[in-house]
Scaffold this motif. Structure first.
Motif, PDB file in Angstrom:
ATOM      1  N   GLY A 166      -8.964   1.739   7.650  1.00  0.00           N
ATOM      2  CA  GLY A 166      -8.393   0.456   7.222  1.00  0.00           C
ATOM      3  C   GLY A 166      -7.214   0.006   8.057  1.00  0.00           C
ATOM      4  N   ASP A 167      -7.168   0.465   9.322  1.00  0.00           N
ATOM      5  CA  ASP A 167      -6.058   0.064  10.201  1.00  0.00           C
ATOM      6  C   ASP A 167      -6.312  -1.337  10.766  1.00  0.00           C
ATOM      7  N   LEU A 168      -6.220  -2.309   9.871  1.00  0.00           N
ATOM      8  CA  LEU A 168      -6.617  -3.680  10.198  1.00  0.00           C
ATOM      9  C   LEU A 168      -5.785  -4.299  11.318  1.00  0.00           C
ATOM     10  N   ARG A 169      -4.544  -3.803  11.463  1.00  0.00           N
ATOM     11  CA  ARG A 169      -3.663  -4.434  12.444  1.00  0.00           C
ATOM     12  C   ARG A 169      -4.206  -4.308  13.866  1.00  0.00           C
ATOM     13  N   LEU A 170      -5.017  -3.285  14.078  1.00  0.00           N
ATOM     14  CA  LEU A 170      -5.543  -3.063  15.425  1.00  0.00           C
ATOM     15  C   LEU A 170      -6.311  -4.291  15.910  1.00  0.00           C
ATOM     16  N   ARG A 171      -6.885  -5.053  14.968  1.00  0.00           N
ATOM     17  CA  ARG A 171      -7.661  -6.242  15.351  1.00  0.00           C
ATOM     18  C   ARG A 171      -6.785  -7.301  15.985  1.00  0.00           C
ATOM     19  N   HIS A 172      -5.483  -7.207  15.764  1.00  0.00           N
ATOM     20  CA  HIS A 172      -4.583  -8.248  16.277  1.00  0.00           C
ATOM     21  C   HIS A 172      -3.673  -7.744  17.387  1.00  0.00           C
ATOM     22  N   LEU A 173      -3.957  -6.563  17.877  1.00  0.00           N
ATOM     23  CA  LEU A 173      -3.133  -6.021  18.959  1.00  0.00           C
ATOM     24  C   LEU A 173      -3.882  -6.126  20.283  1.00  0.00           C
ATOM     25  N   ARG A 174      -3.130  -6.053  21.351  1.00  0.00           N
ATOM     26  CA  ARG A 174      -3.704  -5.983  22.701  1.00  0.00           C
ATOM     27  C   ARG A 174      -3.322  -4.605  23.255  1.00  0.00           C
ATOM     28  N   PHE A 175      -4.345  -3.905  23.775  1.00  0.00           N
ATOM     29  CA  PHE A 175      -4.147  -2.517  24.200  1.00  0.00           C
ATOM     30  C   PHE A 175      -4.303  -2.391  25.711  1.00  0.00           C
ATOM     31  N   ASP A 176      -3.590  -1.461  26.266  1.00  0.00           N
ATOM     32  CA  ASP A 176      -3.797  -1.162  27.674  1.00  0.00           C
ATOM     33  C   ASP A 176      -5.214  -0.609  27.854  1.00  0.00           C
ATOM     34  N   ASN A 177      -5.820  -0.894  29.017  1.00  0.00           N
ATOM     35  CA  ASN A 177      -7.238  -0.555  29.197  1.00  0.00           C
ATOM     36  C   ASN A 177      -7.486   0.810  29.842  1.00  0.00           C
TER      37      ASN A 177
ATOM     38  N   THR B  56       2.712   2.304   8.096  1.00  0.00           N
ATOM     39  CA  THR B  56       1.417   2.155   7.431  1.00  0.00           C
ATOM     40  C   THR B  56       1.184   0.717   6.942  1.00  0.00           C
ATOM     41  N   PRO B  57       2.158   0.077   6.301  1.00  0.00           N
ATOM     42  CA  PRO B  57       1.921  -1.314   5.891  1.00  0.00           C
ATOM     43  C   PRO B  57       1.572  -2.216   7.073  1.00  0.00           C
ATOM     44  N   CYS B  58       2.179  -1.949   8.213  1.00  0.00           N
ATOM     45  CA  CYS B  58       1.841  -2.726   9.409  1.00  0.00           C
ATOM     46  C   CYS B  58       0.401  -2.428   9.811  1.00  0.00           C
ATOM     47  N   LEU B  59       0.098  -1.156  10.001  1.00  0.00           N
ATOM     48  CA  LEU B  59      -1.239  -0.792  10.497  1.00  0.00           C
ATOM     49  C   LEU B  59      -2.331  -1.292   9.558  1.00  0.00           C
ATOM     50  N   MET B  60      -2.056  -1.235   8.268  1.00  0.00           N
ATOM     51  CA  MET B  60      -3.084  -1.636   7.305  1.00  0.00           C
ATOM     52  C   MET B  60      -2.879  -3.068   6.817  1.00  0.00           C
ATOM     53  N   GLU B  61      -2.018  -3.778   7.504  1.00  0.00           N
ATOM     54  CA  GLU B  61      -1.702  -5.170   7.140  1.00  0.00           C
ATOM     55  C   GLU B  61      -1.461  -5.294   5.640  1.00  0.00           C
ATOM     56  N   CYS B  62      -0.731  -4.340   5.109  1.00  0.00           N
ATOM     57  CA  CYS B  62      -0.291  -4.324   3.703  1.00  0.00           C
ATOM     58  C   CYS B  62      -1.438  -4.130   2.714  1.00  0.00           C
ATOM     59  N   SER B  63      -2.653  -3.877   3.219  1.00  0.00           N
ATOM     60  CA  SER B  63      -3.764  -3.634   2.291  1.00  0.00           C
ATOM     61  C   SER B  63      -3.577  -2.305   1.562  1.00  0.00           C
ATOM     62  N   ASP B  64      -2.713  -1.451   2.082  1.00  0.00           N
ATOM     63  CA  ASP B  64      -2.400  -0.175   1.442  1.00  0.00           C
ATOM     64  C   ASP B  64      -1.560  -0.359   0.182  1.00  0.00           C
ATOM     65  N   ARG B  65      -0.882  -1.500   0.100  1.00  0.00           N
ATOM     66  CA  ARG B  65       0.001  -1.839  -1.037  1.00  0.00           C
ATOM     67  C   ARG B  65       1.118  -0.803  -1.249  1.00  0.00           C
ATOM     68  N   LEU B  66       1.476  -0.108  -0.187  1.00  0.00           N
ATOM     69  CA  LEU B  66       2.527   0.905  -0.323  1.00  0.00           C
ATOM     70  C   LEU B  66       3.877   0.277  -0.658  1.00  0.00           C
ATOM     71  N   LEU B  67       4.146  -0.884  -0.079  1.00  0.00           N
ATOM     72  CA  LEU B  67       5.444  -1.512  -0.329  1.00  0.00           C
ATOM     73  C   LEU B  67       5.547  -1.970  -1.782  1.00  0.00           C
ATOM     74  N   GLN B  68       4.450  -2.541  -2.278  1.00  0.00           N
ATOM     75  CA  GLN B  68       4.464  -2.950  -3.692  1.00  0.00           C
ATOM     76  C   GLN B  68       4.614  -1.720  -4.603  1.00  0.00           C
ATOM     77  N   LEU B  69       3.926  -0.670  -4.223  1.00  0.00           N
ATOM     78  CA  LEU B  69       4.003   0.560  -5.023  1.00  0.00           C
ATOM     79  C   LEU B  69       5.432   1.109  -5.007  1.00  0.00           C
ATOM     80  N   ALA B  70       6.047   1.063  -3.839  1.00  0.00           N
ATOM     81  CA  ALA B  70       7.439   1.532  -3.738  1.00  0.00           C
ATOM     82  C   ALA B  70       8.330   0.714  -4.672  1.00  0.00           C
ATOM     83  N   GLY B  71       8.035  -0.576  -4.772  1.00  0.00           N
ATOM     84  CA  GLY B  71       8.802  -1.445  -5.677  1.00  0.00           C
ATOM     85  C   GLY B  71       8.683  -0.965  -7.113  1.00  0.00           C
TER      86      GLY B  71
END
Lengths: 305, 468
Positions: B42-53, B112-127
C-alpha cells in the motif's frame, strides 16, 4: 542582585547562600505582550522577551524542555542579559543523572561568583538551607489550612495540574472558584508540586549533619516532580494519593500553547486516575482568557456537581 | 545495463526493470518490481515520485521498502529486535556489534503516512491515543505500535531523553504509559566548555566538556549491559571496536557518495535517492552488510556517471543546501522540478555521517559521537556546520524545511536563517512540508521557484561582466 529563576528545581538556597537574591519568574510583573511565533511555547517566548527588557536581571533557564533550551539560546545570543542554562537531567534513576545534577549546581555556583556572588562555607549554606526549610514548612502549613478551608466549601473539588502560569495570565484558582469549583490540589507552577519535603539533615540531630552541598543537591534531585522526567512515574505517584485523599473529582490541565510535554499527558492522566480532564490552553503570552474557555470551565464544573 | 541518468515514473521503472532482467540483472532476494510495493504494502506515494533509473537506485528502494519483512524474518530466525528511539545513529552501532541483535528506529514510522498517502490512518490513530496534530508526524509511531502492522514489536525499547525534541519525548512517554517498557538514557544538552574546564573534541569539529562526555559514556555502557543481556553475550571492547569499524565502513561509503554527488559539475544522483541513502547510516535499514552493498553500488554508479559526464540534474541547476528531513518525500522531487539540485544536507543526523573515532576506547568514541548530535546543542552550532558546508560545496541557496508541530522548528529556523544570511549572504527560504504535501504544492513550488530565481540572479551578478 536579583537572579531570575524559571524552574522550581533550581536550588534557591544555593543562590541565596552566594549572597544573591533568587526571584521566581512567576511573581514578576507582566511585560508587554508579544505575538507568538508559530509553534513557540508561550512560557518560553515570554522568558525570551523578559531577557530582552532593558532592566532584566540575570536569568537561570533549565533544560526541562526543548522550548526552554532554545529560548535560553535565543536569550543568550540576542540579548545582553546574563543567562545560565541549567542542565536538569530528564532521567533520575541512575548515578550518572545524579552526578550531572550535582555538577550543574556547582557550575551554577561559578556563574554566581562571576556575577559577584561569593562561594558559601558549610555553615553559611546550612543556615540558608534551614531557613528555606522553615519557610517551606510554613508554606505547607498555609496550603494545608487553605486545603481544609476549600474542603469545607461546597465547590466541586478539582486538581489544577500543569505547567507554569505567567504574570498577566488569569489566576486559574480564582477562575475555577468563580465557576463553582474548588482547587483541592494545585499541582501547577508555582504550587504544591514544587514544594520540597523537609530537609533530612536538620532533623537527624547528628553532631555532623553532613556535607550541605551534597544534601541540598540530593534533596532537590530526589524530589523533582515534573512532566519532563523520564520515566515520569514520579508525577503520577505524587498525584495519586493526593487526588484520593482530597476527593478530587476532576482535573484541570493547564497547558501553555506550544507545550507538548503537558499536552501529551491529558489522556494518560485520564487513564491513570479515571477522572475527567479538562485541557485549558493559554491563548497568548499574557492577558485575557477566551470566553469559550470560561464556558468550557463552567460546563465542566457544572457536570461534576 | 547502464543508460544515461533519467528520472522515471513507477510505470516506467517497471518497464525498465523488465529490460534490466533480460539484460541479465542479478538482484538480491528483496529485489523485484518497484510497483509491487504499491500492490502488496500500500505504498501509494510511490506512484507520485520520480526515481533515478539506475540499477543501484532500484536496489536502494527495494532495500528500504522491505525493512518490515526483513525484521519479521529476523524475528522468525530467532534474532532479537531492538527498538532504538531518538538518538539516530548511536544505539544501533552497539546493537549490531552483538550477535543475534537487530536494531531499528520505530521513529521511522513517521514516513509511513507519506508512503501510504495516509491510507494507513496512523496519524488519526495517534490522535485517538493522545497525540493530536499539534505534534510532529513522528506521532505516527504511536499508531504503528498500536496496530503492530508496520514493524514487529521490539524485544527491547531504548530511548534517549534530556536534550531531545519535546514531541518525541512526549510521544515516547505516552508509549510508556500505554504499557511499553522503555530503557531511558540521559543525553546531556551539549554546551561550550567553560574556561579551565576539561574538554574534548567531538566528531564534526565541535567540542564539549569532558564531564558531559563522561555522562554519555556511562549511560551508553549501561545500555550496552542491557543489549548484552538481550544477546546473551557481553559487549566487550573488541566487539565494540569491530562494530564501530563496520559502522564506519557504511559512513565512509556514504561520505564518499556525498562528496562525489555534491561536488560534481552536475547532479549525478537525484535528491530523493540521496536522502534515502543518508538514512541508511542511522541503523543500516536493519541489515548492516546489505546497506554497505547498496551504498557501494550507488557510489560506483555516480562515479561512472561523473566520469562519463552524465548527470540526472543539469549543471545549470541551483546548488541547494537542505535543512531537516521532509515528511513528504515528494518534496525532494519538487526541488529539482523547480530548478534546484541537492548539494548539501542536514537531515538532523549529521553525527551519524561523521566517522566514529577509532583511536579512542569504544564507549568514549560513541559518547563523543552521540554528543555531536546537532539536535542536542544550540542552533548556533548546527548553523556553523551549515555555513561551513555551504562554503565548501559552493551552495547558492538554502532551504529550511519545517516539520509540522516540531518543537525545534519553532525556534531554530529564524536562528539558522539569520546565521546563514549574515555569514554567507545566501538566499534562504523556510517552508513547511506535511506528510502528504499535494495540497501545499503550489505554495511549496512558488517559494522554491522564488528562491531559485533569487539564486540565479545572484549567480548572474557574480559573473564577471564583459571587458570595457
Amino acid at each position: 542582585m536579583e537572579i531570575i529563576v524559571t524552574s522550581p528545581w533550581t536550588p534557591l538556597e544555593w543562590i541565596e547562600a552566594h549572597g544573591l537574591e533568587p526571584r521566581g519568574v512567576w511573581g514578576l510583573p507582566a511585560c508587554d505582550r508579544h505575538a507568538l511565533a508559530e509553534g513557540v511555547c508561550a512560557f518560553a517566548q515570554r522568558l525570551r522577551a523578559l531577557a530582552g527588557t532593558p532592566s532584566s536581571q540575570p536569568m537561570i533557564f533549565t533544560t526541562a524542555c526543548d522550548q526552554m533550551r532554545r529560548a535560553a539560546d535565543a536569550a543568550a545570543e540576542e540579548t545582553a542579559t546574563k543567562v545560565f542554562l541549567f542542565n536538569l537531567p530528564a532521567t533520575w534513576k541512575t548515578p550518572a543523572a545524579r552526578r550531572l545534577y550535582h555538577q550543574e549546581v556547582k557550575r551554577l555556583g561559578r556563574f554566581l561568583e562571576r556575577l559577584g556572588g561569593r562561594a558559601p562555607d558549610a555553615a553559611g549554606l546550612w543556615s540558608v538551607m534551614r531557613d528555606h526549610d522553615r519557610r517551606r514548612q510554613a508554606e505547607r502549613a498555609r496550603a494545608s489550612l487553605e486545603k481544609a478551608g476549600r474542603t469545607a466549601s461546597r465547590g466541586a473539588p478539582l486538581a489544577l495540574v500543569g505547567g507554569p502560569a505567567l504574570p498577566g495570565q488569569p489566576n486559574l484558582c480564582e477562575l475555577i472558584e468563580a465557576a463553582g469549583g474548588t482547587v483541592a490540589l494545585n499541582a501547577a507552577e508555582p504550587g504544591e508540586r514544587g514544594l520540597l519535603p523537609p530537609l533530612p539533615g536538620p532533623q537527624t540531630g547528628r553532631a555532623d549533619p553532613g556535607d550541605p552541598f551534597a544534601i541540598l543537591c540530593d534533596h532537590y534531585f530526589d524530589h523533582i516532580i515534573d512532566v519532563f522526567q523520564r520515566p515520569n512515574s514520579r508525577l503520577y505517584e505524587w498525584l495519586g494519593p493526593r487526588l484520593t485523599e482530597r476527593r478530587v473529582r476532576g482535573l484541570v490541565l493547564w497547558v501553555q500553547v506550544g507545550c507538548d510535554l503537558w499536552r501529551a499527558e491529558a489522556m494518560s492522566l485520564r487513564e491513570a486516575f479515571g477522572l475527567p480532564v479538562l485541557v485549558l490552553e493559554s491563548t497568548e503570552t499574557g492577558g485575557g482568557f477566551a470566553a469559550r474557555d470560561l464556558n468550557r470551565l463552567s460546563a465542566f464544573i457544572e457536570s461534576l456537581r | 545495463m547502464t543508460s544515461p541518468p533519467r528520472q522515471l515514473t513507477l510505470e516506467e521503472w517497471d518497464r525498465r526493470h523488465a529490460d534490466l532482467l533480460t539484460q541479465g540483472l542479478r538482484e538480491p532476494p528483496y529485489g523485484g518490481r518497484l510497483s509491487r510495493h504499491v500492490e502488496t504494502e500500500g505504498d501509494l506515494r510511490l506512484r507520485h515520485l520520480r526515481f533515478d533509473n539506475s540499477a543501484a537506485a532500484l536496489r536502494l528502494w527495494n532495500f528500504l521498502l522491505t525493512e518490515n519483512q526483513r525484521l519479521r524474518a529476523a524475528r522468525q530466525k530467532g534474532e532479537r529486535l531492538v527498538g532504538a528511539m531518538k538518538d539516530l545513529g548511536t544505539v544501533p552501532v552497539m546493537a549490531y556489534a552483538l550477535p543475534g541483535l537487530r536494531a531499528f528506529y520505530p521513529d521511522g514510522a513517521w514516513w509511513t503516512p507519506c508512503l501510504m498517502e495516509c491510507s494507513d490512518r496512523l496519524l488519526q490513530l495517534a490522535g485517538t491515543l493522545g497525540a493530536d496534530d499539534s505534534f510532529c508526524p513522528v506521532r505516527a509511531m504511536l499508531g504503528a505500535f498500536h496496530t503492530q502492522e508496520h514493524f514487529p514489536e521490539p524485544d527491547l525499547l531504548i530511548c534517549s531523553a534530556g536534550a531531545v525534541c519535546d514531541d518525541f519525548s512526549a510521544i515516547a512517554a505516552r508509549l510508556e504509559r500505554m504499557g511499553r517498557d522503555i530503557l531511558w538514557w540521559e543525553m546531556p544538552r551539549r554546551r561550550q566548555p567553560e574556561e579551565d574546564e576539561p574538554a574534548c573534541l567531538l566528531p564534526g569539529g565541535l567540542s564539549a566538556p569532558q564531564a558531559q562526555v563522561d555522562c554519555a559514556r556511562e549511560e551508553l555502557e549501561r545500555i550496552a549491559g542491557a543489549l548484552g543481556g538481550l544477546a546473551g553475550c557481553h559487549l566487550d571492547a573488541p566487539r565494540l571496536q569491530a562494530g564501530i569499524q563496520a559502522a564506519n565502513a557504511v559512513r565512509g561509503a556514504l561520505q564518499a557518495l556525498r562528496q562525489t554527488v555534491f561536488t560534481a559539475p552536475g547532479g549525478p544522483l537525484p535528491a530523493l535517492e540521496m536522502q534515502i541513502a543518508e538514512m541508511l547510516a542511522i541503523h543500516f535499514c536493519s541489515d548492516r552488510q546489505e546497506s554497505l552493498g547498496a551504498l557501494s553500488d550507488l557510489l560506483a554508479e555516480v562515479r561512472r556517471r561523473v566520469q562519463a559526464g552524465q548527470f540526472a540534474i543539469g549543471p545549470e541547476a541551483v546548488r541547494v543546501y537542505w535543512v531537516n528531513p521532509v515528511a513528504d518525500l515528494r518534496a525532494m522531487n519538487v526541488l529539482e522540478s523547480c530548478g534546484g539540485r541537492l548539494c548539501g544536507s542536514d537531515f538532523m543526523f549529521t553525527h551519524a555521517l561523521d566517522p566514529i573515532p577509532e583511536d579512542l576506547p569504544g564507549f568514549e568514541a560513541l559518547a563523543r559521537t552521540a554528543l555531536a548530535d546537532p539536535m542536542t546543542g544550540p542552533a548556533l552550532d548546527r548553523g556553523q556546520r551549515l555555513v561551513t558546508e555551504c562554503r565548501q560545496n559552493r551552495i547558492e541557496a538554502v532551504v529550511i524545511s519545517r516539520i509540522p508541530g516540531a518543537s525545534h522548528c519553532a525556534w531554530e529556523g529564524a536562528s539558522l536563517r539569520e546565521l546563514v544570511a549574515s555569514h554567507t549572504g545566501l538566499p534562504v527560504v523556510e517552508l513547511e512540508v506535511p506528510p502528504v504535501c499535494d495540497a501545499l504544492l503550489p505554495t511549496v513550488r512558488t517559494r522554491l521557484e522564488a528562491l531559485m530565481e533569487t539564486a540565479r540572479a545572484r549567480r548572474a551578478r557574480s559573473k564577471p561582466g564583459p571587458a570595457a
